[in-house]
Scaffold this active site. Structure first.
Site, mmCIF file in Angstrom:
data_model
loop_
_atom_site.group_PDB
_atom_site.id
_atom_site.type_symbol
_atom_site.label_atom_id
_atom_site.label_comp_id
_atom_site.label_asym_id
_atom_site.label_seq_id
_atom_site.Cartn_x
_atom_site.Cartn_y
_atom_site.Cartn_z
ATOM 1 N N ASP A 33 3.451 70.471 -100.298
ATOM 2 C CA ASP A 33 2.163 70.989 -99.612
ATOM 3 C C ASP A 33 2.553 71.669 -98.311
ATOM 4 O O ASP A 33 3.693 71.608 -97.862
ATOM 5 C CB ASP A 33 1.230 69.662 -99.445
ATOM 6 C CG ASP A 33 0.061 70.033 -98.594
ATOM 7 O OD1 ASP A 33 -0.758 70.936 -99.153
ATOM 8 O OD2 ASP A 33 -0.428 69.516 -97.536
ATOM 9 N N ASP B 294 -0.165 72.742 -95.439
ATOM 10 C CA ASP B 294 -0.877 72.162 -94.296
ATOM 11 C C ASP B 294 -0.917 71.039 -94.160
ATOM 12 O O ASP B 294 -1.305 69.986 -94.966
ATOM 13 C CB ASP B 294 -2.471 72.394 -94.449
ATOM 14 C CG ASP B 294 -2.672 74.147 -94.079
ATOM 15 O OD1 ASP B 294 -1.766 74.832 -93.534
ATOM 16 O OD2 ASP B 294 -3.403 74.583 -94.970
ATOM 17 N N ASP C 20 0.580 65.396 -97.631
ATOM 18 C CA ASP C 20 -0.064 64.403 -96.598
ATOM 19 C C ASP C 20 -1.529 63.841 -96.871
ATOM 20 O O ASP C 20 -1.987 63.190 -96.147
ATOM 21 C CB ASP C 20 -0.303 65.197 -95.182
ATOM 22 C CG ASP C 20 -1.388 66.402 -95.308
ATOM 23 O OD1 ASP C 20 -0.805 67.179 -96.141
ATOM 24 O OD2 ASP C 20 -2.329 66.318 -94.597
#
Length: 264
Positions: A7, A9, A204
């Protein structure tokens, strides 16, 4: 050999703020010649723009190492073979991906598709137009379901929040492309060229990154540097109903745990 779907962001950066150890982690992958793909639900940037953004944090990757929800949405529409007319609610990254795949952005009304991503200039007029097209029979395609996104000043509404208003008004549920949808996960795994069982998904967000990895048969690692934090991680996992294989403070901690596992 293991591959990695990573990922952006909240994992490598937050807005214009670098996340510690992110550059070192990418360098580690490159030095060990481990295949990886940076998979983002953010539809606003092109792969070239993402690569340029990463350079500011000392992370150098080719644009071919970036895969966006906009690219996946364009691929999905191409595979449907239903029509080529699209009404877009989104930003330049989505428009460029659709145009590159030959879709007509100024075509017939009603269009074949309403394709929606993040749109930071979203208005009541845009909501009204999208809803009218859907009521007239257009297929609704959503680049990603993220309701909130990490940013410089904290969390901000994402494409999923806009989709909630469009769905509420139209009564039409979208086809979701981005994580945790198996659609983008299957495309990304295919690009890596490895079996899903040999792929680690790192992110996240338990609801998108980790759930996407779990439903696709990949191994998963949650980093506590974005949506998930040390303070809310147990709440996040409980609400998502999924548990990652690893929970890591950051990407340096992932390298340590991965190494302890013998690189498997």
């Amino acid at each position: 050999m293991n591959g990695f779907l990573i990922d952006l962001d909240g994992t490598l950066y937050r807005g214009h703020e670098p996340i510690p150890h992110a550059a070192t982690f990418i360098q580690w992958l490159q030095q060990h010649q481990l295949p990886y793909l940076l998979v983002t639900n953010n539809s606003s940037r092109t792969p070239a723009q993402v690569a340029e953004h990463l350079l500011a944090f000392g992370i150098e990757v080719p644009e071919t190492a970036v895969y966006t929800s906009s690219q996946a949405a364009a691929k999905y529409l191409t595979e449907q073979r239903r029509g080529r007319s699209v009404h877009m609610v989104g930003e330049s990254g989505l428009r460029i991906a659709l145009e590159a795949s030959g879709f007509d952005m100024e075509g017939t009304t009603p269009p074949d598709y309403v394709v929606q991503g993040i749109d930071r200039s979203f208005t009541y007029a845009k909501l009204t137009e999208a809803v009218r097209h859907l009521k007239a029979g257009a297929t609704y395609v959503l680049t990603n379901p993220d309701r909130m996104l990490p940013s410089d000043g904290g969390l901000m509404p994402g494409a999923g929040s806009l989709a909630a208003s469009i769905t509420a008004a139209s009564g039409v549920e979208p086809v979701v492309i981005g994580k945790p949808s198996p659609i983008i996960m299957a495309y990304a795994i295919e690009r890596l060229g490895l079996p899903a069982a040999d792929v680690w998904v790192i992110g996240d967000n338990v609801h998108t990154d980790i759930r996407g990895g779990v439903v696709s048969g990949c191994r998963t690692a949650l980093v506590l540097t974005g949506v998930a934090t040390p303070e809310n991680v147990h709440e996040q996992m409980a609400s998502a109903g999924v548990t990652p294989d690893l929970v890591c403070d950051d990407l340096a901690h992932f390298i340590d745990q991965f190494t302890r596992l013998g690189g498997k």
